[in-house]
Design an enzyme around this catalytic site. Structure first.
Site, short mmCIF file in Angstrom:
data_model
loop_
_atom_site.label_atom_id
_atom_site.label_comp_id
_atom_site.label_asym_id
_atom_site.label_seq_id
_atom_site.Cartn_x
_atom_site.Cartn_y
_atom_site.Cartn_z
N HIS A 191 8.59 56.07 -2.75
CA HIS A 191 7.19 55.89 -1.87
C HIS A 191 6.52 56.46 -2.58
O HIS A 191 5.36 55.16 -3.02
CB HIS A 191 7.20 57.60 -1.39
CG HIS A 191 7.04 57.66 0.40
ND1 HIS A 191 8.31 58.18 0.97
CD2 HIS A 191 5.97 57.20 0.91
CE1 HIS A 191 7.77 58.24 2.55
NE2 HIS A 191 6.52 57.65 2.09
N ARG A 298 7.10 45.43 5.28
CA ARG A 298 7.83 46.21 5.12
C ARG A 298 7.02 47.59 6.50
O ARG A 298 6.83 48.44 6.56
CB ARG A 298 7.68 47.18 3.64
CG ARG A 298 8.66 45.98 3.00
CD ARG A 298 8.95 46.61 1.68
NE ARG A 298 9.55 46.99 0.59
CZ ARG A 298 9.57 46.32 -0.41
NH1 ARG A 298 7.95 46.09 -1.07
NH2 ARG A 298 10.72 45.89 -1.29
N ARG A 334 9.38 42.20 8.58
CA ARG A 334 10.87 42.68 8.96
C ARG A 334 10.58 44.12 9.45
O ARG A 334 10.08 45.08 9.78
CB ARG A 334 10.84 43.34 7.70
CG ARG A 334 12.46 43.74 7.22
CD ARG A 334 12.54 44.25 5.84
NE ARG A 334 11.90 45.06 5.18
CZ ARG A 334 12.21 45.63 4.34
NH1 ARG A 334 13.15 44.84 3.76
NH2 ARG A 334 11.66 46.52 3.94
N GLU A 433 21.14 40.45 1.95
CA GLU A 433 21.11 42.16 0.89
C GLU A 433 22.15 42.76 1.08
O GLU A 433 22.15 43.63 -0.08
CB GLU A 433 20.49 42.12 1.33
CG GLU A 433 19.53 43.09 2.55
CD GLU A 433 18.32 43.73 2.75
OE1 GLU A 433 17.68 43.81 1.92
OE2 GLU A 433 17.16 43.91 3.78
N ASN A 456 16.81 43.25 -4.22
CA ASN A 456 17.11 44.48 -4.51
C ASN A 456 18.69 45.09 -4.19
O ASN A 456 19.28 45.78 -4.79
CB ASN A 456 15.80 45.46 -3.58
CG ASN A 456 14.17 45.33 -4.53
OD1 ASN A 456 14.26 44.26 -5.09
ND2 ASN A 456 13.42 45.18 -3.60
N ASP A 457 18.61 45.17 -2.95
CA ASP A 457 20.09 45.72 -1.85
C ASP A 457 21.17 44.98 -2.71
O ASP A 457 22.30 45.23 -2.79
CB ASP A 457 19.76 45.72 -1.11
CG ASP A 457 18.78 46.70 -0.43
OD1 ASP A 457 19.40 48.32 -0.46
OD2 ASP A 457 17.42 46.62 0.38
N ARG A 467 20.27 51.73 -6.60
CA ARG A 467 19.62 51.33 -6.82
C ARG A 467 17.91 51.81 -7.38
O ARG A 467 16.80 52.49 -7.82
CB ARG A 467 18.62 49.82 -5.54
CG ARG A 467 18.20 50.77 -4.38
CD ARG A 467 18.13 49.78 -3.18
NE ARG A 467 16.03 49.39 -3.56
CZ ARG A 467 16.17 48.55 -2.34
NH1 ARG A 467 16.18 48.25 -1.07
NH2 ARG A 467 14.54 48.83 -1.92
N CYS A 504 12.34 37.43 -1.73
CA CYS A 504 11.14 38.57 -1.44
C CYS A 504 12.33 40.04 -2.06
O CYS A 504 10.96 41.37 -2.20
CB CYS A 504 11.21 39.23 0.33
SG CYS A 504 12.46 39.67 1.02
C1 PEP Z 1 14.96 44.04 -1.28
O1 PEP Z 1 16.22 44.92 -0.82
O2 PEP Z 1 15.61 43.16 -2.13
C2 PEP Z 1 14.18 44.02 -0.04
C3 PEP Z 1 12.71 43.37 -0.21
O3 PEP Z 1 13.92 45.48 0.88
P1 PEP Z 1 13.44 45.92 0.67
O4 PEP Z 1 13.21 46.60 -1.24
O5 PEP Z 1 12.41 47.19 1.15
O6 PEP Z 1 14.98 47.48 0.79
MG MG Z 2 15.93 45.72 1.51
#
Ligand code: PEP
Ligand code: MG
Length: 579
Positions: A191, A298, A334, A433, A456-457, A467, A504
């Site tokens: 957050h 988001r 999303r 992801e 990221n995921d 992560r 993204c």
């Molecule tokens: C990701 O997983 O790369 C992504 C953009 O979504 P979030 O970071 O919100 O999980």
């Molecule tokens: Mg994600």
């Protein structure tokens, strides 16, 4: 001097004086009072409650004015507790029956509330326990007369050091004086990190035990780019970082001039640079930095920042606001990506054993169709007002995608019955992801209009590396050849099936990977607004032919170190001041 390595979650370099938030933690011993003193204690507690309500009302107003209504709403829940009649009743009973001090009564009653919230099976409500502690601290500060020095009203510049910042604390930071912050725990997606980026405050998280290593009044340097914190730097370090700070400011001014220029290579290849947002108000800053649209909204932050589950109208109003600010530019909404890191699992009533592999994101939506439908209705109703697109997160099987599309179809039929207009051909995309989706990209591509790679995921699931866990942050690397192979194949599947592909995840905004992604054929980069100018500069300084050559070479490497080293060298050749 001491150098501490953490995770840089919001860029920039700052040098300032530390305030340590944990040093303010208040210890309340049990203390009895004489019968004759009970009325005085009651008066004290009533006064403290009233002062707390006044503080919060002001804070709510100021925050809403500065950062938008949604962030201001963070305080609704706090105010609700303070104004609830049962709160006062329980406090009075505690003081009268047990003849305790007002402080002790507050501590007992609030801990009781917290325990009740923790027991709730609704994860959203159990998460609110953090806010109960926040309220407790506020009343206690008012009682003890040790008014919170007010991170919202500081007189001088500071760097805030905390174990973890509460959402309300982060949102209430006085942007004029809080130059940066650092925390013991957390990762890029906490957050706190996301709000820091949105507010443009340099931050480093996951520093271990920084709250006991730094004392209030120490001089500290925060380097959000490199994820470093230096305690009481020596003269050489001060000179070096002041120079770096100046360089970044110069670079930012220079980059701002690129805002209205296209993201076009020297040989005429054009890509689209878009922004990621958590709140509609961020659209302003994003477009100001040159974003050509929002590649990732988001929407779960609507849930995280509000005391109640948002209604269809809450969703709708947020989307309408974003659309209005975008003035015709695209908006990829999303659907809810709640769960895992977007709850504090330790506070949840029934923590899942593996929350990242559990009931999160699209899975959670498909388990709660009424909630899912509320959001989809709002998106579809807003779809006629601008260039809205819809994106499902965390898809791991074709069946999930088909189910999500079926729910969407139900929603459109309902809207039709109600004579509500919506866009019939709204583009539908998925986030890639999870490795299973990446490996089956060719199949998915036949059933959607676009892909967005959530690195990221994707990195976390490909490398089996949490992560948000600072202990394994060293393993979490976009440059790993396995991750790169998946990205390459997803882009190829998009090209083969004539659908657009974007990235993204944070990787899209990291200058180190711009040449590579460009060379792999990526056409849409979606990132945090502040990263857009630098990425644009790299794109405008190279040719597609060069980027392709770089990508070919990178794909022949077998280690992330080689990849990063090579990319650093190549990027420096075109922008010597990079990194
Ligand atoms: C990701 O997983 O790369 C992504 C953009 O979504 P979030 O970071 O919100 O999980
Ligand atoms: Mg994600």
């Amino acid at each position: 001097m001491e150098i501490k390595k953490g995770i840089g979650v919001s860029p920039g370099v700052v040098i300032s004086t530390a305030v340590v938030l944990d040093a303010e933690d208040l210890l309340i011993p049990r203390r009895q009072v004489e019968t004759a003193d009970v009325p005085a204690e009651i008066k004290r507690v009533e006064k403290a409650l009233a002062e707390s309500v006044a503080d919060l009302t002001r804070l709510r107003k100021e925050t809403a004015a500065k950062h938008g209504k949604e962030i201001g709403n963070i305080f609704d829940f706090h105010l609700g507790i303070l104004r609830d009649k049962t709160t006062l009743k329980q406090l009075l009973t505690e003081i009268q029956t047990n003849q305790t001090t007002a402080e002790y009564a507050v501590s007992v009653v609030m801990r009781r509330f917290a325990a009740n919230f923790l027991k709730m099976s609704d994860k959203y409500l159990s998460e609110r326990v953090k806010d109960v502690y926040d309220v407790e601290r506020r009343i206690l500060r008012n009682l003890i007369g040790q008014k919170h020095k007010g991170l919202g009203q500081l007189k001088q510049d500071v760097i805030v050091i905390a174990h973890d910042l509460l959402p309300s604390q982060t949102a209430a930071l006085d942007r004029a004086h809080v130059r940066g912050f650092a925390t013991d725990v957390g990762g890029r997606t906490s957050h706190t990190a996301i709000v820091a980026r949105a507010m443009g405050i340099p931050a480093v998280v996951g520093l271990g035990d920084i709250t006991s290593e730094v004392s209030g009044g120490d001089t500290v340097i925060i380097d959000g780019n490199r994820g470093v914190l230096i305690i009481n730097p020596d003269e050489d370090q001060l000179i070096e970082h002041r120079e770096f700070e100046r360089k970044l400011i110069r670079l930012e001014t220079e980059l701002a001039e690129l805002r209205d220029l296209p993201a076009q290579t020297l040989d005429g290849h054009v890509v689209s640079l878009q922004a990621n947002i958590e709140f509609p108000e961020e659209v302003r800053d994003a477009t100001h930095r040159g974003a050509q649209g929002i590649g990732l909204y988001r929407t779960e932050f609507l849930y995280l920042a509000s005391a109640q589950e948002p209604t269809e109208e809450d969703h709708y109003n947020s989307y309408v606001e974003a659309i209005r600010l975008l003035k015709g530019r695209p908006l990829v909404i999303r659907t809810l990506d709640l769960g895992a890191d977007k709850y504090t699992q330790e506070k949840a009533a029934n923590p899942e054993r593996n929350p990242f592999l559990g009931d999160r994101s699209i899975r959670m939506c498909l388990h709660d169709i009424p909630m899912f439908k509320r959001q989809l209705r709002a998106i579809m109703r807003a779809s006629v007002l601008g260039d809205v697109r819809i994106m499902f997160p965390m898809i791991s099987t074709l069946m999930e995608l088909r189910q999500a599309k079926m729910v969407l179809k139900d929603v459109t039929e309902e809207l039709e019955d109600e004579n509500q207009p919506f866009r019939q051909d709204i583009p539908i995309g998925i986030m890639i992801e999870v490795p299973s989706a990446a490996l089956m990209a060719n199949h998915f591509a036949r059933e959607v209009n676009f892909f967005s790679i959530g690195t990221n995921d994707l990195i976390q699931y490909t490398l089996a590396c949490d992560r948000t866990n600072e202990k394994v942050a060293g393993l979490f690397c976009p440059a790993h050849p396995a991750v790169l192979a998946l990205i390459r194949d997803v882009i190829r599947a998009g090209v083969r099936n004539s659908i657009s592909v974007s990235v993204c995840g944070e990787m899209a905004g990291e200058a180190l990977y711009t040449l590579l992604l460009l060379g792999l054929g990526l056409t849409i980069f979606s990132m945090n607004g502040p990263d857009i100018p630098e990425v644009k500069k790299i794109i405008r300084s190279t040719t597609m032919a060069h980027a392709k050559q770089v990508a070919r070479r990178v794909m022949s490497f077998d280690s992330e170190r080689q990849v990063m080293h090579f990319l650093r060298e190549e990027t420096r050749k075109i922008i010597p001041e990079a990194f």
